[in-house]
Scaffold this active site. Structure first.
Site, mmCIF file in Angstrom:
data_model
loop_
_atom_site.group_PDB
_atom_site.id
_atom_site.type_symbol
_atom_site.label_atom_id
_atom_site.label_comp_id
_atom_site.label_asym_id
_atom_site.label_seq_id
_atom_site.Cartn_x
_atom_site.Cartn_y
_atom_site.Cartn_z
ATOM 1 N N GLY A 54 21.010 16.433 22.620
ATOM 2 C CA GLY A 54 19.886 17.080 21.947
ATOM 3 C C GLY A 54 19.650 16.399 20.625
ATOM 4 O O GLY A 54 20.522 15.683 20.120
ATOM 5 N N CYS A 81 27.142 14.085 24.176
ATOM 6 C CA CYS A 81 26.479 13.822 22.896
ATOM 7 C C CYS A 81 26.403 15.097 22.042
ATOM 8 O O CYS A 81 27.420 15.559 21.558
ATOM 9 C CB CYS A 81 25.109 13.199 23.126
ATOM 10 N N TYR A 82 25.231 15.715 21.881
ATOM 11 C CA TYR A 82 25.161 16.965 21.117
ATOM 12 C C TYR A 82 26.104 17.999 21.729
ATOM 13 O O TYR A 82 26.797 18.730 21.022
ATOM 14 C CB TYR A 82 23.717 17.480 21.121
ATOM 15 N N HIS A 168 26.220 8.624 26.540
ATOM 16 C CA HIS A 168 25.418 9.199 27.638
ATOM 17 C C HIS A 168 25.799 8.593 28.991
ATOM 18 O O HIS A 168 25.338 7.509 29.331
ATOM 19 C CB HIS A 168 23.922 8.956 27.372
ATOM 20 N N GLU A 170 24.757 9.487 31.798
ATOM 21 C CA GLU A 170 23.652 9.599 32.763
ATOM 22 C C GLU A 170 22.693 8.416 32.726
ATOM 23 O O GLU A 170 21.909 8.233 33.647
ATOM 24 C CB GLU A 170 22.883 10.913 32.527
ATOM 25 N N ASP A 226 3.712 16.172 48.969
ATOM 26 C CA ASP A 226 4.346 17.464 48.679
ATOM 27 C C ASP A 226 3.871 18.553 49.631
ATOM 28 O O ASP A 226 4.684 19.253 50.236
ATOM 29 C CB ASP A 226 4.052 17.901 47.232
ATOM 30 N N LYS A 364 10.496 14.286 42.834
ATOM 31 C CA LYS A 364 9.617 13.606 43.798
ATOM 32 C C LYS A 364 10.381 12.758 44.815
ATOM 33 O O LYS A 364 10.082 12.784 46.007
ATOM 34 C CB LYS A 364 8.632 12.709 43.037
#
Ligand code: XMP
Length: 508
Positions: A54, A81-82, A168, A170, A226, A364
């Site tokens: 964050g 992180c945060y 991070h 990710e 979709d 998606k």
């Protein structure tokens, strides 16, 4: 399904965490940072919690926190992180403002290769973006990794149930970030990675059956991936009780109605085609504000579905809304309303139908994989995305049948020129935008004073961000020449070279 919750402290890459986890078969959900211990307790499928990054500082006034009662749940917690700083602070550690920040790729010295870092090398490339640092760990914690500026770049409690990293995992610039997330989910939280497209399909079909029982439903079929996936999936669940309704708004792609008839007409799906072009153009007459256009289109859609539902005695309205639609419509707690996606934000309060959205939590690319699992034909799964409000949001200013005809024809020319190039597979969307201004040009030997078209071609993985396509000039030139030759109202073509953010893909 075993689940990991990600509490969102406003980090840019929060959704990437859940994407990574889902990619290797662990179901994850992003939730607001103040999701309570009580709510977690009510969900026995939750096996671990990740605290995201964050932009704030843990000591700032009103900095977001999480419910401390979560500590009592004996649930593995992983701070990023945060989240790493907050976890340390709430357990009695100290966080300080670092003298220098660490930004970009850095080297992590792994000091303990168990738990989170099992199977990793002694030196790992990681990606950081921080100034604050943890300077004192909570009681009983051990440093498991450090960098040149962070002596406590990663820590773990003795039982490995509380772990934190200042970097991070990710983002793709952390070379073995996926392995770290896997270690947390599979080894520490003991989750079996069974979240596959086949399982997802099975579970969603069951959910659809349980939700609607023997009641009837209508689904708005737009021809896009979709709604096609949602229709195929719900048809498997409730069969004959489903009727698909395609509304020809007059704002659809070239040849769309014929395509729909061909693609779905013989698939055992009950299909009703409603010609509503006149109704749409008259409702949009004189309207120029983008949000008003979206609201009008959305409301009219629903009114038409209500009409058709009455005829078929349906109680349910099914929509192919996906995760990014909800995030951008401001329906998740930390998201701003960027635009009201017609299938989310435009629903009237007095909707006379119950709403069911089977794809609401999917990204998606997961929907595309689901389409393959459902064995939908390639012509459906590989289609370009097309927005619910159709060409209306590609016409700046008033929407008229003449302007719709211009952008429709332009879109067809653009797609047909790109479809056979090697770039097609990388393109998310390619289309034209009509601008209600005019400029001077030459036609024959005469002066012309006509409208420009904006050529917009973007690449994206999941609609959350996008880059304009860096296509060879020759291709752009061919498109520009065809547009100005074949559409008599146009004398200029400009290429939109903006990424998302700061722009969005569509112009409205
Ligand atoms: P933006 O313009 O928000 O578009 O960057 C991201 C993707 O979403 C599509 N889009 C919509 N799809 N209803 C939809 O079903 C909508 O109201 C809507 N608005 C944008 C857009 O075409 C792009 O693929």
């Amino acid at each position: 399904m075993d689940t990991i919750l990600i509490l969102d402290f406003g980090g840019q890459s929060c959704h990437l965490i859940s994407r990574r986890l889902r990619d290797f078969g662990v179901y994850a959900e992003v939730l607001p940072s103040d999701y309570s211990a009580k709510e977690i307790m009510a969900r026995p499928e939750v096996k671990g919690v990740i605290l995201s990054g964050g932009a704030r500082s843990v000591y700032e006034k009103n900095a977001p926190e999480f419910d401390k009662a979560i500590f009592a749940l004996d649930m593995p917690l992983f701070g990023i992180c945060y989240g790493h700083q907050l976890l340390a602070k709430q357990l009695g550690g100290t966080v300080e403002n670092g003298t220098v920040g660490e930004y970009g790729q850095q080297t992590l010295s792994v000091t303990k290769k168990t738990g989170l870092f099992a199977g990793l090398a002694s030196k790992e490339k990681i990606w950081m973006n921080h100034k604050d640092v943890v300077t004192k760990m909570p009681e009983g914690f051990t440093v498991i990794g450090k960098t040149s500026h962070s002596a406590i770049a990663a820590y773990a409690s003795k039982d490995n149930k509380r772990v934190g990293v200042q970097f991070h995992p990710e983002v793709s610039h952390t070379d073995h970030g996926t392995e770290m997330l896997k270690n947390f989910a599979v080894t520490i939280c003991k989750i079996k990675p069974t979240y596959t497209s086949a399982n997802l399909l099975k579970e969603t079909i069951k959910e659809a059956k349980d939700t609607m029982g023997n009641e009837r439903a209508v689904i708005g079929l737009s021809g896009g991936v979709d709604s096609s996936v949602a229709a195929a999936l719900v048809a498997r669940a409730i069969g004959e009780n489903l009727t698909a309704v395609y509304v020809d708004t007059g704002l659809m792609r070239e040849g769309e109605t014929d395509y729909l008839r061909k693609a779905f007409g013989d698939k055992g799906l009950k299909l009703i085609i409603v010609d509503a072009a006149k109704e749409y153009f008259s409702a949009l007459k004189g309207v120029t504000d983008p949000e008003t256009k979206r609201k009008i289109i959305g409301t009219l859609f629903v009114r038409i579905f209500e009409r058709e539902a009455k005829k078929t005695k349906a109680q349910w309205l099914i929509q192919g809304t996906i995760y990014s639609d909800r995030i951008e419509s401001g329906l998740t707690k930390h998201s701003a309303n960027i635009k009201s996606h017609h299938n989310v934000g435009g629903l009237p309060k007095d909707l006379g139908l119950k709403l069911y959205e089977p794809l609401r939590d999917l990204y998606k690319d997961e929907v595309r994989t689901l389409a393959k699992t459902l064995k939908l034909p390639k012509e459906i799964t590989d289609r370009q995305v097309f927005p619910g409000p159709g060409l209306a949001i590609r016409i700046i200013g008033e929407v008229t049948p003449e302007r719709a005809a211009i952008v429709r024809k332009a879109g067809d020319i653009i797609e047909s020129e790109l479809m056979h190039t090697k770039h097609w597979k990388d393109i998310w969307m390619s289309f034209a935008v009509f601008l209600p201004v005019q400029s001077v040009g030459i036609s024959g030997d005469e002066r012309s004073y006509k409208h420009p078209l904006v050529l917009r071609i973007v690449e994206s993985r999941d609609a959350m961000s996008a880059n304009f396509a860096k296509l060879p000039y020759e291709i752009l030139e061919t498109i520009s020449t065809r547009l100005t030759n074949e559409i008599k109202e146009i004398n200029r073509v400009v290429y939109d070279i903006t990424n998302k953010p700061p722009a969005t893909m569509e112009w409205e």
